[in-house]
Design a protein around this motif. Structure first.
Motif, PDB file in Angstrom:
ATOM      1  N   GLU A  63       0.716  -1.227  -0.021  1.00 56.76           N
ATOM      2  CA  GLU A  63      -0.026   0.165  -0.063  1.00 56.76           C
ATOM      3  C   GLU A  63       0.912   1.290   0.162  1.00 56.76           C
ATOM      4  N   HIS A 119       1.941   1.809  -3.513  1.00 58.59           N
ATOM      5  CA  HIS A 119       0.719   2.493  -4.185  1.00 58.59           C
ATOM      6  C   HIS A 119       0.717   3.869  -4.201  1.00 58.59           C
ATOM      7  N   GLU A 161      -3.630  -5.559  -5.132  1.00 61.18           N
ATOM      8  CA  GLU A 161      -4.751  -5.556  -4.255  1.00 61.18           C
ATOM      9  C   GLU A 161      -5.341  -7.039  -4.355  1.00 61.18           C
TER      10      GLU A 161
END
Ligand SMILES: [Fe+2]
Ligand SMILES: [Fe+2]
Length: 293
Positions: free
Chosen positions: A80, A83, A168
């Motif tokens: 994450e 990202h 994801e």
């Protein structure tokens, strides 16, 4: 990796330095300005949403006792983190270019995620598990319909979005398992899913409306019709996955991963360090292999 569909994909941390040209066209899909801005709106939310998810699982980690779950949570945090850093670089170009007032939407998000920080850890874990579950429906849609949604589109933005979707998928169980491990009660989880989906959609919408206004499209009836059709298409694709995930007894591992995700991960494993996995959007199939750089 064997490519066996029953095998859970590994959570691989990939520090990809996506490189966005300053001259990138924010309408990165030719002929689909509304879709381009819907995705841009989602991108704008990532540097606010994902740090919130990271903070939540980091705090929850202190109470977790299962070592393999804890290892997965570290993988989740790392993925994450990469990202939102990549999304932020792209978002900065949007703001420095045609849409400086997106900064106002960012301020609103910053204040709102700060407000959510005062909710209980269970509430925030339910939000996190809920958002991550909703993302699975988006992943399935974007990968399944990639030939249409990314055809002839800017390769850097398309590759950013599809890379995000792959990861994801890789960490789809983590927030759910963490919530189940610490709390497990159904109703807060169901509420978290609905709230988180609505919350992120609300801010993405505020952002794309501003971009469509700036482009002179917001009051154009043909553009509005295309926007509504795209929103309806999103709901039609993501809705069934959401309903399934609301059923008691649901677990994300029961959802089969798209084969393309496995192929993408295999192709990435063949790249050199720091190489950017740029997809060829001019190939009608958008295959999961990368242009040689
Ligand atoms: Fe993410
Ligand atoms: Fe995620």
């Amino acid at each position: 990796m064997s490519g066996n569909m029953n095998q859970m994909p590994e959570i691989v941390v990939r520090a990809i330095p996506f490189d966005f040209s300053e001259n990138i066209n924010p309408v990165w899909h030719p002929g689909r300005p509304e879709w381009s801005h819907m995705v841009n709106g989602g991108s704008l939310a990532m540097p606010y949403l994902e740090p919130f998810l990271i903070k939540t699982v980091r705090e929850a980690l202190k109470q977790a006792s299962d070592p393999s779950l804890k290892a997965d949570v570290y993988g989740f945090i790392a993925q994450e983190g990469h990202h939102f850093k990549n999304h932020r670089r792209y978002n900065d170009i949007l703001k420095q270019g045609a849409y400086p007032d997106l900064a106002e939407v960012e301020q609103e998000m910053e204040a709102d995620f700060k407000r959510l920080q005062s909710k209980s850890l269970r509430w925030r874990c339910a939000y996190t598990a809920g958002f991550e579950t909703m993302t699975m429906g988006i992943t399935e849609w974007l990968i399944g319909d990639r030939r249409d949604l990314f055809k002839n589109a800017d390769p850097s933005v398309s590759s950013l979005i599809l890379w995000h979707m792959v990861e994801e998928t890789e960490h789809k169980n983590v927030a759910f398992d963490l919530y189940q491990h610490l709390y497990g009660s159904y109703l807060p989880r169901a509420f978290g899913l609905i709230y988180a989906s609505w919350h992120v959609m609300k801010f993405s919408r505020k952002a794309y409306i501003r971009m469509l206004i700036k482009d002179g499209l917001w009051h154009d009836m043909r553009s509005r019709w295309r926007l509504y059709k795209m929103i309806a298409r999103a709901f039609a694709n993501v809705g069934p996955a959401l309903v399934k995930s609301l059923l008691p007894g649901y677990h994300p591992s029961k959802v089969k991963d798209p084969d393309w995700v496995i192929r993408w991960a295999q192709a990435y494993a063949g790249l050199q360090e720091n190489e950017i996995p740029l997809l060829d959007t001019s190939d009608p199939d958008i295959p999961a292999h990368f242009a040689a750089s």
